[in-house]
Design an enzyme around this catalytic site. Structure first.
Site, PDB file in Angstrom:
ATOM      1  CD  GLU A   1      -2.158  74.328   7.332  1.00 38.08           C
ATOM      2  OE1 GLU A   1      -1.550  73.391   8.096  1.00 38.08           O
ATOM      3  OE2 GLU A   1      -2.920  74.244   6.380  1.00 38.08           O
TER       4      GLU A   1
ATOM      5  CB  CYS B   1       0.832  69.107   7.965  1.00 33.05           C
ATOM      6  SG  CYS B   1       1.767  70.581   7.245  1.00 33.05           S
TER       7      CYS B   1
END
Ligand code: SAH
Length: 362
Positions: free
Chosen positions: A95, A342
């Site tokens: 990511e 996250c």
């Protein structure tokens, strides 16, 4: 589990290394500069038309194209934050998050596929570490995001998935590529690197004398508490960590930023703030270093069970620090509608199971 051996890929090479390669292939030296600066502009080998087609074909049969592909993209309706899930050349996913701030566009990048540090509140480490990212994949996150958005990124934060100091060689190589005049050319002052406290990495980085900003994920002021939530503390306890930070400050003259994630009922009381201020003031006494703590309320991750406190607890914590001479900032929470903390996007997309790739810190 061992790391995937690093392929020798072109976009991870310095201009000098490319020069050596081209000369060994009987090609003129200026080809290296052409290719290196094309990579710095976000082009892929197949698009570098300044190189003859036959040469490109020869290179592409010998070297993998490691440019990240956009697998998924989430755009926040609240503040325009963009979260990317990138698919890498071997199918692994990571990511990156693009954020718009007044001081410029910032990209938060990943440093590894997964993480083996085992912090108890963090989603990125749940499945362990799969592999390190290549220098070209670190750089590629920036280039791919810029390409996709048609916007330039001016600041880089290494606060995505993974522990940068656990991928030291590739990270340092990436920083040099990023900074190169003929490459992407982003200055070190626009780069922040965050570590959970890998002391040998901090000491090595101090020797490189890059004027970047080092962030330390501290999250607790006592060894017992810190070891409970951050296993890395059993290897390098707080005293060693802060001694390394002082060395880093003395060598580089760069202010260090301490990250402190507030977890309700664990580390967020007024007393915790007093202890933190005392700890930092004592460690940096006589150095003249400004003390700075960045506060963030924990993002709740389903698997971890840690709870987020209220806004008042952050205010009180920050005030207590400030009263004791420690500058405290509260990190703004961007992209709250696409966030899912996250590491969670990768987890939800991941098809391999944790046991297939588990690797944890001793
Ligand atoms: N491994 C590096 C960089 C990645 S994590 C490090 O530990 O610094 C980036 C930051 O997010 C770290 O400060 C980390 O402790 C914090 N973090 C991880 N999970 C979080 C969560 N659920 N809520 C809030 N912060 C978190």
């Amino acid at each position: 589990m061992t790391n995937t051996p690093a392929p020798r890929d072109l976009a991870s090479m310095t201009e000098e290394e490319l020069t050596g390669l081209f000369l060994s292939m009987g090609e003129p030296k200026y080809r290296a500069k052409q290719l290196f600066s094309a990579f710095g502009k976000g082009q892929r080998l197949s698009e570098v038309t300044t190189l003859p087609k036959s040469l490109r074909e020869r290179l592409s049969s010998d070297f993998p194209d490691t440019f990240p592909e956009v697998e998924e993209k989430l755009v926040s309706r609240i503040d325009g934050t963009v979260k990317y899930l990138f698919r890498l050349y071997d199918g692994a996913c990571i990511e990156s998050v693009f954020m718009r701030y007044e001081h410029g566009n910032t990209l938060c990048i990943s440093s590894q596929v997964g993480c083996r540090m085992g912090c108890k509140f963090c989603a990125s480490t749940i499945g362990g570490k799969e592999r390190d990212l290549l220098p070209s994949e670190l750089l590629g996150q920036i280039l791919a995001a810029e390409r996709d958005l048609g916007e330039r990124v001016s600041n880089i934060v290494m606060m995505g998935i993974g522990e940068p100091m656990d991928n030291y060689e590739n990270v340092v190589r990436f920083l040099r590529l990023l900074n190169a005049d003929d490459g992407r050319n982003i200055g070190f002052r626009h780069i922040s690197l965050s570590t959970c406290g890998v002391v040998p990495g901090i000491l090595r980085l101090a020797e490189e004398s890059f004027p970047l900003t080092l962030s330390i994920s501290l999250h607790a002021s006592e060894d017992e508490k810190r070891s409970q939530i951050m296993p890395v503390n059993r290897k390098w306890p707080i005293s060693e960590l802060l001694a390394a930070c002082v060395t880093y400050y003395r060598k580089t003259g760069r202010r260090i930023s301490f990250e402190y994630t507030l977890i309700a009922g664990k580390n967020d009381t007024k007393e915790d703030a007093e202890k933190l201020a005392h700890l930092l003031r004592t460690a940096f006494a006589g150095t003249g270093a400004p003390l700075h703590v960045n506060l963030i309320r924990v993002n709740e991750v389903k698997e971890t069970g840690f709870r987020r406190g209220d806004a008042e607890s952050v205010r009180l914590f920050a005030k207590t620090l400030e009263e004791r001479g420690v500058v405290a900032t509260v990190r703004r929470r961007l992209g709250s509608d696409i966030n899912g903390a996250c590491g969670q996007l990768r987890r939800s997309s991941s098809k391999t199971t944790a046991s297939e790739r588990q690797e944890t810190l001793e």
